[in-house]
Design a protein around this motif. Structure first.
Motif, PDB file in Angstrom:
ATOM      1  N   LYS A 191       1.031  -1.565  -0.050  1.00  7.82           N
ATOM      2  CA  LYS A 191      -0.043  -0.255  -0.085  1.00  7.82           C
ATOM      3  C   LYS A 191       1.034   1.256  -0.139  1.00  7.82           C
ATOM      4  N   GLU A 192       1.681   1.296   0.983  1.00 11.76           N
ATOM      5  CA  GLU A 192       3.657   2.516   0.764  1.00 11.76           C
ATOM      6  C   GLU A 192       3.825   3.046  -0.531  1.00 11.76           C
ATOM      7  N   VAL A 193       3.875   1.623  -1.173  1.00  8.17           N
ATOM      8  CA  VAL A 193       4.496   1.207  -2.388  1.00  8.17           C
ATOM      9  C   VAL A 193       3.398   2.583  -3.533  1.00  8.17           C
ATOM     10  N   ASN A 194       2.432   1.412  -3.422  1.00  7.51           N
ATOM     11  CA  ASN A 194       1.352   2.424  -4.386  1.00  7.51           C
ATOM     12  C   ASN A 194       1.282   4.012  -4.092  1.00  7.51           C
ATOM     13  N   ALA A 195       0.991   4.223  -2.870  1.00 10.12           N
ATOM     14  CA  ALA A 195       1.192   5.952  -2.713  1.00 10.12           C
ATOM     15  C   ALA A 195       2.105   6.491  -3.289  1.00 10.12           C
ATOM     16  N   ILE A 196       3.289   5.841  -3.250  1.00  3.25           N
ATOM     17  CA  ILE A 196       4.459   6.618  -3.333  1.00  3.25           C
ATOM     18  C   ILE A 196       4.156   6.936  -4.692  1.00  3.25           C
TER      19      ILE A 196
END
Length: 827
Positions: free
Chosen positions: A718-723
């Motif tokens: 999820k954090e990768v997608n947000a970045i």
């Protein structure tokens, strides 16, 4: 240096061997109470310092005896703690401590046994890299002197502290530090002054001497005048003292003649005793015995020597009457003459071979002659020393009437010593006579060529006893010399009293001891000056400590304290360090003050005013500040249960403190029994991607430690997608997304292997090659394996990016999708 790994066997809570790896920045260990968590920090403590802080600060160390060794460890196994560190140059250092049965440590440094750890700077002078819950408030709550010593140690002022303690010890009880000889000297001079005070006729002199150095010159002028009044008119200056002594001795001799003398051995005499004893023992050592017994060979050739001497005489006489034998008058023809000379020549050759033995015989005789001389000298030095005292034995009854009952103790001492010395003298004389008899036997055996090794043995036994008895006698002399000197002084004073010569005796002693009286006044002046010295040193040290704690340390501790404070806190806070002061404003010795304020008003002290949680916080800040101060070989901090009694707000604040410590290049190993807070730390330090261990159980083998994921793989993706969807994300954030992909792939691969094979692999050890091998082994479709392996093209730890490298969001999106595809295999 940073911690790489720890292996423990048989130490504290660890019975069976167990190893733990540590992250270079942050490692968290969670465990419920009593699950062996603290055994980890204690392993490091003991390895580095040979003792844990609990044992070091324990009131009763006896209760901790045997507590290092795990009681379940088999006797044949040696407990050990081994840690691998990485120094600042990237080199590995291995320290291994083996626990001996006496609880000492055998130190192994990189495989080699060493007496001390070869670390620089010296770890004994550096702050200990531990912040332990049981020790947080130690420095704050101890007695004032212990607190002062603790702060001196933290500030690197141990030598200053030691100087002050030594000066205070000297100034407080100087008598205990005065050497015995000096103490005796002062006592002797004081006794003389007391005798002077008891003489009314010498009151003027006593008054002047009582003024000390200021009155000494006038006192001696009065002494000289008084002495002249006591001797016949016209006596020359140089004869005044001898004349006074004669007056005194003549009067005393009418009552008692004799002195109580038992002189000590001079250093020269002690050296002579040692040399003689060494010589005695060498005379019966193997080299001398060998040389002595070798003389037996002379007996076998004695007849040859006698025949050679006979032929010498015959040939000499034959020279005057060549045709006739000088002994039997037989006719000697040419043939017989030739035979005689040939026999003589042969005997002379044989005699030459005995010359060395004859020389050896002379040496042996000379050695034993020296031994005889030194035996007698040694006897005189010991037994003769007591002759003057022993000569008083016939006068003991008279002596008793003078000394008893007032000085009964002194008389008893004299009587006892005389009795002991008489016994020793008789015994020494008997043993000496035996030694001389044995020596005479040996000398006779040499003269008669009847050498016998048994004679040397008997001499050796006698000499050993001789030395032993003489040493015992010397011991009695040494132990009683001072007592006899004291008894003689008492006797002389009593004789003066009986003879009416007390004032003359005092004048004589004053006359002779002027230099000693001057020295006493000098010593008293020095002792009196110690009070001023103590005050000066106390103020100097207090100012130095004040300078250190009120500026540098206060600001350093306050910096961390401000970060733990919360806005909702009541305004009752630590205000800094200071030194306590007297009413006159002078600094109190060894009194470090911990200040606190409440709404602008100064409080009595932080210790009495701050709550339990704030005292814990303050202790924590002091520990952090001192660990960051000064030179230290340690780039890590081991923090054990730091937040006990803290509320939720302060717990959150401390998470920020941990991040700041990591930003300052400190490796943090954090242990806690508070799972909620540990999860908070993981969340607050999410991007650090450290290591997280949970102790899930404890049994006879020791703690069961499991490595847990730092974050759920779903949260990472999820954090990768947000970045990648954040158009404002910096290149550093995009590179962070790549790192998250690598971690996710490694964790998913580990989980898949566990599902397929029933074995969990360490995600932290998986790189591109290992991931590919593992997935193939699990039967994963080859196309997906290729795609997953491709994610390591730029994210593998071993990858070295070119100078113009930049993370690509589109590529990371593909990696993100492939990771989700891999995750579906866990469903």
């Amino acid at each position: 240096m940073r911690v790489k790994s720890l292996t423990v066997l048989g130490f504290r809570g660890f019975n069976e061997e167990y190893g733990i790896d540590f992250h270079r920045s942050l490692t968290l260990v969670y465990a419920p109470n009593s699950y062996g968590k603290t055994s980890i920090s204690e392993s490091f403590e003991w390895l580095l310092y040979g003792v844990t802080s609990k044992v070091e600060k324990a009131d009763s160390k006896e209760e901790y005896k045997g507590s290092y060794r795990n009681r379940h460890t088999p006797e044949e196994l040696k407990p050990f703690v081994r840690a691998t560190f990485i120094d600042r140059h990237g080199h590995e250092i291995e320290l291994k401590g083996i626990l001996n049965t006496d609880e000492t440590m055998q130190k192994i440094f990189n495989g080699q046994e060493v007496p001390q750890w070869l670390l620089t700077p010296d770890i004994s002078k550096a702050p200990k890299p531990f912040i332990l819950q049981h020790a947080l408030k130690y420095l704050l709550l101890v007695k004032p002197d212990e607190r002062f010593q603790g702060f001196a140690r933290l500030l690197g002022l141990e030598k200053l502290d030691l100087l002050q303690r030594n000066v205070v010890s000297l100034c407080t009880k100087p008598d205990a530090c005065i050497p015995y000889d000096v103490s005796q000297f002062l006592s002797t001079v004081s006794t003389l002054q007391a005798r002077l005070e008891s003489q009314p006729s010498l009151a003027t002199i006593h008054k002047l001497i009582s003024k000390g150095t200021l009155g000494l010159q006038k006192a001696y002028e009065e002494i000289a005048a008084e002495c002249r009044r006591r001797v016949p008119q016209g006596t020359e200056e140089k004869s005044i003292l001898p004349q006074l002594l004669k007056i005194r001795d003549d009067a005393v001799a009418k009552i008692f003649k004799g002195d109580i003398k038992l002189p000590k051995y001079t250093p020269e005499e002690e050296k002579a005793n040692e040399d003689d004893e060494s010589f005695f023992l060498n005379c019966v050592a193997i080299p001398v015995i060998t040389k002595y017994t070798a003389l037996l060979a002379l007996e076998s050739i004695q007849h040859i020597l006698e025949r050679a001497d006979f032929f010498d005489l015959g040939i000499k006489i034959l020279g005057t009457t060549p045709a006739e034998c000088p002994f039997c008058s037989r006719v000697v023809d040419e043939t017989l003459t030739k035979h005689i000379h040939e026999q003589h020549a042969s005997l002379l050759d044989q005699k030459k071979g005995s010359n060395e033995l004859q020389k050896q015989k002379d040496e042996v005789k000379c050695l034993f002659e020296q031994l005889k001389t030194r035996i007698n000298t040694y006897y005189t030095r010991h037994a003769g020393r007591a002759n003057q005292l022993l000569a008083l034995e016939p006068e003991l009854e008279r002596l008793k009437s003078i000394l008893s009952p007032k000085y009964q103790k002194n008389f008893d001492s004299i009587q006892t010593v005389i009795s002991k010395l008489n016994a020793f003298k008789r015994e020494i004389e008997n043993v000496r006579n035996e030694v001389l008899e044995r020596l005479a036997e040996i000398e006779k055996s040499v003269d008669e060529n009847k050498e016998n090794a048994e004679l040397i043995k008997k001499l050796g036994d006698a000499l050993t006893q001789y030395i032993s008895e003489s040493r015992s006698c010397a011991k009695v002399i040494l132990e009683n010399a001072n007592a006899m000197s004291e008894a003689d002084s008492v006797l002389q004073h009593e004789l003066d009293h009986l003879a009416g010569t007390e004032d003359i005796s005092v004048l004589v002693d004053l006359y002779e001891q002027r230099q000693n009286i001057e020295k006493k006044f000098e010593i008293i002046g020095i002792l009196d000056g110690l009070k001023d010295l103590r005050r000066t040193v106390e103020q100097y040290v207090a100012n130095k400590v004040l300078e250190a704690v009120s500026t540098g340390l206060t600001s350093e501790v306050m910096e961390w304290y401000e970060q733990i404070k919360t806005k909702g806190d009541p305004d009752v806070h630590f205000e800094g360090f200071d030194m306590e002061r007297t009413k006159e404003g002078k600094l109190k010795a060894r009194r470090v003050q911990i200040k606190a304020k409440s709404y602008g008003k100064e409080l009595a002290s932080a210790v009495s005013s701050l709550s339990e949680s704030k005292l814990n916080a303050l202790g924590l800040c002091v520990s952090i500040a001192t660990n960051l101060k000064g030179e230290s070989p340690f780039d890590f901090l081991i923090i054990d249960d730091p937040i006990q009694s803290w509320d939720a707000e302060h717990e959150i604040q401390f998470v920020e403190v941990i991040r700041k410590l990591i930003e300052q290049e400190k490796q943090i190993i954090l242990l806690s029994h508070n799972r909620k807070w540990i999860d908070m730390v993981r969340s607050g330090c999410r991007t650090i991607n450290g290591k997280f261990y949970e102790i899930t159980g404890y049994n006879q083998a020791g703690p069961h430690i499991s490595e847990m994921a730092w974050a759920r793989w779903e949260d990472r993706l999820k954090e990768v997608n947000a970045i990648v969807n954040d158009h404002t994300a910096s290149s550093i954030r995009v590179q962070q997304a790549e790192e998250e992909i690598r971690i996710v792939v490694a964790e998913l691969t580990s989980e898949i292997y566990l599902k397929k094979k029933g074995v969990k692999k360490n995600p932290g050890s998986l790189n591109a090659t290992k991931v590919r091998t593992t997935l193939v082994e699990c039967g994963i479709e080859v196309g997906l394996v290729d795609r997953i392996t491709e994610t390591f093209t730029t994210t593998d730890d071993a990858h070295h990016a070119p100078v113009d490298y930049a993370a690509n969001k589109q590529r990371i999106k593909k990696y993100h999708d492939w990771a989700h595809e891999l995750a579906k295999l866990l469903e």
